[in-house]
Design an enzyme around this catalytic site. Structure first.
Site: not given
Ligand code: DOR
Ligand code: ZN
Length: 335
Positions: A256, A244, A14, A240, A134, A95, A168, A12
């Site tokens: 988040a 950012h 990003h 996960d 999710h 997803k 997660h 998982h």
């Molecule tokens: O904290 C998170 N960030 N939870 C998620 O489900 C998505 C992720 C994000 O894409 O930033």
């Molecule tokens: Zn995620």
């Protein structure tokens, strides 16, 4: 002490796009053999063309590293059998996000139940495409995952041949649900094995540990840790890791996501070693996932040793978990 991991997998991840993709993709590609890549871009990845184009951009961004991006589609309730049969050549999973539950999930589904999602879930089941969810309700933030468990169970019961992965997981309730349905599986992140809500908000607010689902209670973390340390056959590592830019985290309205990709394997090794369970790390970071997803990754050997290393304060624009701190283990070779 040392351990060699064979083809570690991040189930998982990003990777984002554009400038952020260039920063983070090489970091995961260096130490992992493959990863399940999340589709919550802007706009979300909902077409076969978009999957192919995104995969190309990832492959360009990783450069010389040997790494397989396992692609996903962003769930839509109008995907039919013919579309998915074609899509299956390009993707590993789909997803599903409840609408608006987290970063870039506005195009998700409102009202998740077997009846309204029947066409797509039937097709996924027949084509053997795993459904990644999710799982959070839109209730009180600490109860969202627990409230979603009946939704997982309803889907698991009505689509017994569909592989459903609770992404997660953060609660004891989810670990318990795993054992009630043969087709329910789960990923667990690094940060949810380490922190509780206290680490996020118990003292000074810690934006770099703020994520969805939010870290829970000590007893929840214990249940996750037990499942991971014994390499419960239905759980897999999924970081996960969700980068950012620093300004989006250290701001009013903090985004988040915890960025863990570059520290994941050494910190996992340190954690498993501290519990005398290093022998179970291979199953947690690779073997279980290979069985659940029924695939064999390319070979990559990652050697980790209990030599301290310093976590960089920042990777370009992204602050990692444990920024500027010393961790007890390091990656000493990758081949
Ligand atoms: O904290 C998170 N960030 N939870 C998620 O489900 C998505 C992720 C994000 O894409 O930033
Ligand atoms: Zn995620």
């Amino acid at each position: 002490m040392q351990i060699t991991l064979n083809s570690p997998l991040d189930m998982h991840l990003h990777l984002r796009d554009e400038a952020m993709l260039q920063i983070v993709a090489p970091l995961s590609a260096h130490s992992f053999a493959a990863a399940i890549v999340m589709p919550n871009l802007v706009p979300p990845v909902t077409s076969i063309e978009a999957v192919k184009a995104y995969k190309e951009r990832i492959i360009t961004a990783i450069g010389e590293e040997h790494f397989t991006p396992l692609m996903t589609l962003f769930f839509q309730d109008n995907y039919d059998y013919d579309f998915l049969k074609e899509a299956k050549k390009q993707i590993t999973a789909i997803k599903l996000y409840p609408a608006g539950i987290t970063t870039n999930s506005e195009g998700g589904v409102s009202g998740i139940d077997s009846e309204s999602l029947k066409m797509t879930l039937d097709a996924m089941s027949r084509l053997d495409i795993p459904l990644l969810i999710h799982g959070e309700s839109n209730g009180f933030v600490m109860d969202r995952e627990k409230e979603f468990v009946p939704v997982y169970e309803e889907l698991a019961q009505n689509f017994p041949d569909l592989t459903i992965i609770m992404e997660h997981i953060t609660t004891k309730a989810s670990v318990e649900a795993l054992n009630r349905h043969k087709n329910l599986y789960a990923t667990i992140t690094l940060h949810h094995l380490l922190i509780t809500l206290d680490d996020v908000a118990g003292g000074m607010l810690e934006p770099h540990l703020f994520c969805k689902p939010i870290a829970k209670r000590p007893e929840d973390r214990e249940a996750l840790l037990d499942a991971a340390l014994q390499a419960h056959p239905k759980v897999m590592f999924g970081s996960d890791s969700a980068p950012h830019p620093q300004h989006a985290k250290e701001s009013c309205g903090c985004a988040a996501g915890v960025f863990t990709a570059p520290i994941a394997l050494p910190v996992l090794a340190e954690l498993f070693a501290s519990h005398n369970k290093l022998e179970n790390l291979q199953a947690f970071v690779s073997d279980n996932a290979q069985k659940i997803y029924n695939f064999t990754p390319e070979k990559k050997n990652v050697v980790l040793e209990d030599k301290p290393s310093l976590v960089p304060a920042i990777y370009d624009t992204v602050v990692p978990m444990y920024a500027g701190k010393e961790i007890g283990w390091s990656i000493t070779s990758v081949s």
